[in-house]
Design a protein around this motif. Sequence first.
Motif, PDB file in Angstrom:
ATOM      1  N   ASP A 166       0.760  -1.264   0.074  1.00 45.44           N
ATOM      2  CA  ASP A 166      -0.074  -0.125   0.059  1.00 45.44           C
ATOM      3  C   ASP A 166       0.841   1.207  -0.008  1.00 45.44           C
ATOM      4  OD1 ASP A 166      -2.406  -1.480  -0.136  1.00 45.44           O
ATOM      5  OD2 ASP A 166      -2.786  -1.369   2.101  1.00 45.44           O
ATOM      6  N   ALA A 167       1.905   1.144   0.714  1.00 40.57           N
ATOM      7  CA  ALA A 167       2.825   2.501   0.766  1.00 40.57           C
ATOM      8  C   ALA A 167       3.699   2.549  -0.621  1.00 40.57           C
ATOM      9  CB  ALA A 167       4.045   2.047   1.910  1.00 40.57           C
ATOM     10  N   VAL A 168       4.032   1.444  -1.101  1.00 41.55           N
ATOM     11  CA  VAL A 168       4.676   1.492  -2.670  1.00 41.55           C
ATOM     12  C   VAL A 168       3.613   2.101  -3.565  1.00 41.55           C
ATOM     13  CG1 VAL A 168       5.416   0.007  -4.275  1.00 41.55           C
ATOM     14  CG2 VAL A 168       6.220  -0.255  -2.102  1.00 41.55           C
ATOM     15  N   LEU A 169       2.560   1.773  -3.386  1.00 43.86           N
ATOM     16  CA  LEU A 169       1.518   2.287  -4.482  1.00 43.86           C
ATOM     17  C   LEU A 169       0.909   3.588  -4.151  1.00 43.86           C
ATOM     18  CD1 LEU A 169      -0.539  -0.905  -5.425  1.00 43.86           C
ATOM     19  CD2 LEU A 169       1.107   0.268  -6.680  1.00 43.86           C
ATOM     20  N   GLY A 170       1.235   4.031  -2.934  1.00 43.72           N
ATOM     21  CA  GLY A 170       0.772   5.329  -2.532  1.00 43.72           C
ATOM     22  C   GLY A 170       1.251   6.609  -2.969  1.00 43.72           C
ATOM     23  N   GLU A 171       0.670   7.671  -2.642  1.00 45.03           N
ATOM     24  CA  GLU A 171       0.960   8.883  -3.162  1.00 45.03           C
ATOM     25  C   GLU A 171       2.529   9.482  -2.752  1.00 45.03           C
ATOM     26  OE1 GLU A 171      -1.763  12.122  -2.506  1.00 45.03           O
ATOM     27  OE2 GLU A 171      -3.361  10.921  -3.223  1.00 45.03           O
ATOM     28  N   ASN A 172       3.177   9.057  -1.734  1.00 49.75           N
ATOM     29  CA  ASN A 172       4.368   9.273  -1.189  1.00 49.75           C
ATOM     30  C   ASN A 172       5.271   8.285  -1.518  1.00 49.75           C
ATOM     31  OD1 ASN A 172       3.394  11.837   0.097  1.00 49.75           O
ATOM     32  ND2 ASN A 172       2.562  10.744   1.879  1.00 49.75           N
ATOM     33  N   SER A 173       5.343   7.631  -2.586  1.00 48.94           N
ATOM     34  CA  SER A 173       6.069   6.510  -3.002  1.00 48.94           C
ATOM     35  C   SER A 173       7.057   7.122  -4.482  1.00 48.94           C
ATOM     36  CB  SER A 173       5.535   5.464  -3.291  1.00 48.94           C
ATOM     37  OG  SER A 173       6.363   4.535  -4.046  1.00 48.94           O
ATOM     38  N   GLU A 174       8.166   7.291  -4.318  1.00 44.83           N
ATOM     39  CA  GLU A 174       9.179   7.523  -5.525  1.00 44.83           C
ATOM     40  C   GLU A 174       8.981   6.431  -6.469  1.00 44.83           C
ATOM     41  OE1 GLU A 174      13.717   9.151  -6.198  1.00 44.83           O
ATOM     42  OE2 GLU A 174      13.374   7.620  -4.691  1.00 44.83           O
ATOM     43  N   LEU A 175       8.951   5.264  -6.168  1.00 46.42           N
ATOM     44  CA  LEU A 175       8.906   4.150  -6.988  1.00 46.42           C
ATOM     45  C   LEU A 175       7.562   4.081  -7.864  1.00 46.42           C
ATOM     46  CD1 LEU A 175      10.462   1.654  -7.513  1.00 46.42           C
ATOM     47  CD2 LEU A 175       9.103   0.206  -5.973  1.00 46.42           C
ATOM     48  N   ARG A 176       6.382   4.370  -6.992  1.00 46.36           N
ATOM     49  CA  ARG A 176       5.286   4.570  -8.066  1.00 46.36           C
ATOM     50  C   ARG A 176       5.483   5.869  -9.048  1.00 46.36           C
ATOM     51  NH1 ARG A 176       1.711   8.108  -8.226  1.00 46.36           N
ATOM     52  NH2 ARG A 176       2.258   9.052  -6.210  1.00 46.36           N
ATOM     53  N   GLU A 177       6.105   6.984  -8.317  1.00 46.90           N
ATOM     54  CA  GLU A 177       6.153   8.074  -9.302  1.00 46.90           C
ATOM     55  C   GLU A 177       7.076   7.854 -10.567  1.00 46.90           C
ATOM     56  OE1 GLU A 177       7.937  11.212  -6.772  1.00 46.90           O
ATOM     57  OE2 GLU A 177       5.995  11.194  -5.510  1.00 46.90           O
ATOM     58  N   LEU A 178       8.160   6.892 -10.124  1.00 44.16           N
ATOM     59  CA  LEU A 178       9.125   6.924 -11.476  1.00 44.16           C
ATOM     60  C   LEU A 178       8.118   5.804 -12.362  1.00 44.16           C
ATOM     61  CD1 LEU A 178      12.202   5.941  -9.242  1.00 44.16           C
ATOM     62  CD2 LEU A 178      11.784   7.827 -10.814  1.00 44.16           C
ATOM     63  N   TRP A 179       7.351   4.802 -12.119  1.00 46.03           N
ATOM     64  CA  TRP A 179       6.678   4.112 -12.899  1.00 46.03           C
ATOM     65  C   TRP A 179       5.413   5.045 -13.737  1.00 46.03           C
ATOM     66  CZ3 TRP A 179       8.346  -0.123 -15.235  1.00 46.03           C
ATOM     67  CH2 TRP A 179       9.466  -0.709 -14.373  1.00 46.03           C
ATOM     68  N   ASP A 180       5.040   5.753 -12.846  1.00 40.95           N
ATOM     69  CA  ASP A 180       3.960   6.823 -13.595  1.00 40.95           C
ATOM     70  C   ASP A 180       4.374   7.612 -14.542  1.00 40.95           C
ATOM     71  OD1 ASP A 180       2.136   5.653 -11.810  1.00 40.95           O
ATOM     72  OD2 ASP A 180       1.575   7.378 -10.572  1.00 40.95           O
ATOM     73  N   GLU A 181       5.540   8.164 -14.442  1.00 36.01           N
ATOM     74  CA  GLU A 181       6.386   9.017 -15.138  1.00 36.01           C
ATOM     75  C   GLU A 181       6.759   8.305 -16.429  1.00 36.01           C
ATOM     76  OE1 GLU A 181       9.537  10.984 -13.017  1.00 36.01           O
ATOM     77  OE2 GLU A 181       8.293  12.007 -11.683  1.00 36.01           O
ATOM     78  N   ALA A 182       7.379   7.013 -16.057  1.00 36.86           N
ATOM     79  CA  ALA A 182       7.825   6.186 -17.382  1.00 36.86           C
ATOM     80  C   ALA A 182       6.356   5.817 -18.257  1.00 36.86           C
ATOM     81  CB  ALA A 182       8.423   4.965 -17.033  1.00 36.86           C
ATOM     82  N   GLY A 183       5.340   5.822 -17.904  1.00 30.36           N
ATOM     83  CA  GLY A 183       4.113   5.835 -18.464  1.00 30.36           C
ATOM     84  C   GLY A 183       3.873   4.031 -18.664  1.00 30.36           C
ATOM     85  N   ASP A 184       4.331   3.499 -17.832  1.00 32.59           N
ATOM     86  CA  ASP A 184       4.194   1.908 -17.692  1.00 32.59           C
ATOM     87  C   ASP A 184       2.670   1.774 -17.225  1.00 32.59           C
ATOM     88  OD1 ASP A 184       5.621  -0.725 -17.848  1.00 32.59           O
ATOM     89  OD2 ASP A 184       4.292  -0.740 -16.055  1.00 32.59           O
ATOM     90  N   LYS A 185       1.917   0.717 -17.731  1.00 27.10           N
ATOM     91  CA  LYS A 185       0.717   0.176 -17.672  1.00 27.10           C
ATOM     92  C   LYS A 185       0.760  -1.221 -16.819  1.00 27.10           C
ATOM     93  CE  LYS A 185      -0.914   3.949 -19.278  1.00 27.10           C
ATOM     94  NZ  LYS A 185      -0.957   5.095 -18.317  1.00 27.10           N
ATOM     95  N   GLU A 186       1.702  -1.801 -16.674  1.00 32.00           N
ATOM     96  CA  GLU A 186       1.884  -3.163 -16.253  1.00 32.00           C
ATOM     97  C   GLU A 186       2.264  -3.072 -14.814  1.00 32.00           C
ATOM     98  OE1 GLU A 186       3.545  -5.925 -18.969  1.00 32.00           O
ATOM     99  OE2 GLU A 186       3.223  -4.664 -20.530  1.00 32.00           O
ATOM    100  N   TRP A 187       3.270  -2.531 -14.429  1.00 32.91           N
ATOM    101  CA  TRP A 187       4.052  -2.420 -13.116  1.00 32.91           C
ATOM    102  C   TRP A 187       2.888  -2.541 -11.835  1.00 32.91           C
ATOM    103  CZ3 TRP A 187       4.513   0.921  -8.933  1.00 32.91           C
ATOM    104  CH2 TRP A 187       5.101   0.311  -7.609  1.00 32.91           C
ATOM    105  N   ALA A 188       2.087  -1.512 -12.038  1.00 36.65           N
ATOM    106  CA  ALA A 188       1.061  -1.372 -10.970  1.00 36.65           C
ATOM    107  C   ALA A 188      -0.053  -2.423 -10.850  1.00 36.65           C
ATOM    108  CB  ALA A 188       0.404  -0.032 -10.868  1.00 36.65           C
ATOM    109  N   PRO A 189      -0.369  -3.086 -11.605  1.00 39.16           N
ATOM    110  CA  PRO A 189      -1.152  -3.898 -11.912  1.00 39.16           C
ATOM    111  C   PRO A 189      -0.502  -5.403 -11.330  1.00 39.16           C
ATOM    112  CG  PRO A 189      -1.728  -2.897 -13.800  1.00 39.16           C
ATOM    113  CD  PRO A 189      -0.555  -2.225 -13.401  1.00 39.16           C
TER     114      PRO A 189
END
Length: 134
Positions: free
Chosen positions: A97-120
Amino acid sequence: MGTWDIGHFDNDTAADFSGTIDDAPEAGRAAVIRDALVVAIEADYLDSDEGAPAVAAAALVASQCPGGEPVTTAYGPDKPLPVLPTDLRPLAVKALDAVLGENSELRELWDEAGDKEWAPGIARLREVLVAAAG
């Protein structure tokens, strides 16, 4: 972050985490996994170097749950894990939950990369853990 794919161990930090687990005595491997989960849970802002080991730790916990997938990547731990305590399952859920949360650099990096597979992929891992945690 040296990342080469979306898998839970497909980055330098997670691969290094696997080495840390292998370096620990067998009786201490669960503690290494627990520590990675707790660091993610307690972080105000989750740095990617803390998030990647948390994801890898959660994958290891999930691998011992009903419906969990075995960790077969060459970047996972080489040495066998002991049977992990079941109290790691809810910790793994909170860490993800923390990794997918708003205060997660890892989530931010994947969002910026435009990836659609990592979060699922993380969400599927979380589902296994939630079901096993009861």
